[in-house]
Design an enzyme around this catalytic site. Structure first.
Site, PDB file in Angstrom:
ATOM      1  N   HIS A  23     -38.257  59.708 -16.245  1.00 49.32           N
ATOM      2  CA  HIS A  23     -38.604  59.400 -14.859  1.00 49.32           C
ATOM      3  C   HIS A  23     -37.299  59.214 -14.098  1.00 49.32           C
ATOM      4  O   HIS A  23     -36.340  58.683 -14.646  1.00 49.32           O
ATOM      5  CB  HIS A  23     -39.465  58.131 -14.777  1.00 49.32           C
ATOM      6  CG  HIS A  23     -39.908  57.826 -13.380  1.00 49.32           C
ATOM      7  ND1 HIS A  23     -40.731  58.673 -12.671  1.00 49.32           N
ATOM      8  CD2 HIS A  23     -39.615  56.787 -12.551  1.00 49.32           C
ATOM      9  CE1 HIS A  23     -40.944  58.160 -11.461  1.00 49.32           C
ATOM     10  NE2 HIS A  23     -40.271  57.018 -11.370  1.00 49.32           N
ATOM     11  N   CYS A 111     -40.492  64.011  -9.889  1.00 49.01           N
ATOM     12  CA  CYS A 111     -39.620  62.892  -9.497  1.00 49.01           C
ATOM     13  C   CYS A 111     -38.142  63.276  -9.507  1.00 49.01           C
ATOM     14  O   CYS A 111     -37.373  62.806  -8.668  1.00 49.01           O
ATOM     15  CB  CYS A 111     -39.877  61.672 -10.378  1.00 49.01           C
ATOM     16  SG  CYS A 111     -39.680  61.987 -12.155  1.00 49.01           S
TER      17      CYS A 111
END
Length: 162
Positions: A23, A111
């Site tokens: 992430h 992301c």
């Protein structure tokens, strides 16, 4: 704490190790990051950064709350190939996105794409590129196996007819 125990600077890209993927968030200072998450997004089929999400919500949160118990590091790996915007511009661009919904796709708009777009003006994602290459390789492998199975069936039929 960060894997390298380094203190992030505003504008830095933060890579967080999660099970099965990384992430990414953008550090904006005072312990905060801006990142995309599928929490509170309008068109999500599964939660927790789902690969099924088509929209993501941009949030400003404390780094420690986003990281939880995962390892993380500052990773401005694209600086060797791209010139980052000035820090003030990176932060301004990021703050304009807070609480907005943005398109999300694991391969084309994830992301990592989001934070690299903020830092460099160009959305890139090595993990998406690797995933796409892996998917293409798997598809080619499936086609080869299916072809081999058909050839095997054809040979089997021709020998059984003799």
């Amino acid at each position: 704490m960060g894997q390298d125990n380094c203190k992030p600077e505003p504008g830095d890209l933060i890579e967080i190790d999660r099970p099965l993927y990384q992430h990414w968030a953008l550090y904006v200072g005072y312990g905060y990051v801006i990142h995309v998450t599928d929490e509170e997004a309008s068109s999500v089929l599964l939660s927790s950064s789902s690969i099924r999400a088509t929209r993501a919500k941009v949030k400003k949160q404390l780094l420690k709350d986003v990281v939880k118990n995962h390892k993380w590091r500052v990773n401005n790996k694209y600086d060797q190939f791209r010139t980052p915007f000035p820090v003030e511009e990176i932060i301004r661009r990021a703050e304009l996105c807070i609480d907005r919904e943005v398109p999300y796709d694991v391969l084309t708009s994830n992301c990592e794409h989001f934070v690299t777009m903020l830092r460099y003006g160009d959305g890139v994602s090595d993990q998406a590129r690797k995933a796409a290459a892996g998917s293409a390789l798997a598809a080619v492998g499936s086609i080869i196996l299916a072809g081999a199975a058909l050839v095997g069936m054809a040979l089997s039929e021709s020998t059984s007819r003799r």
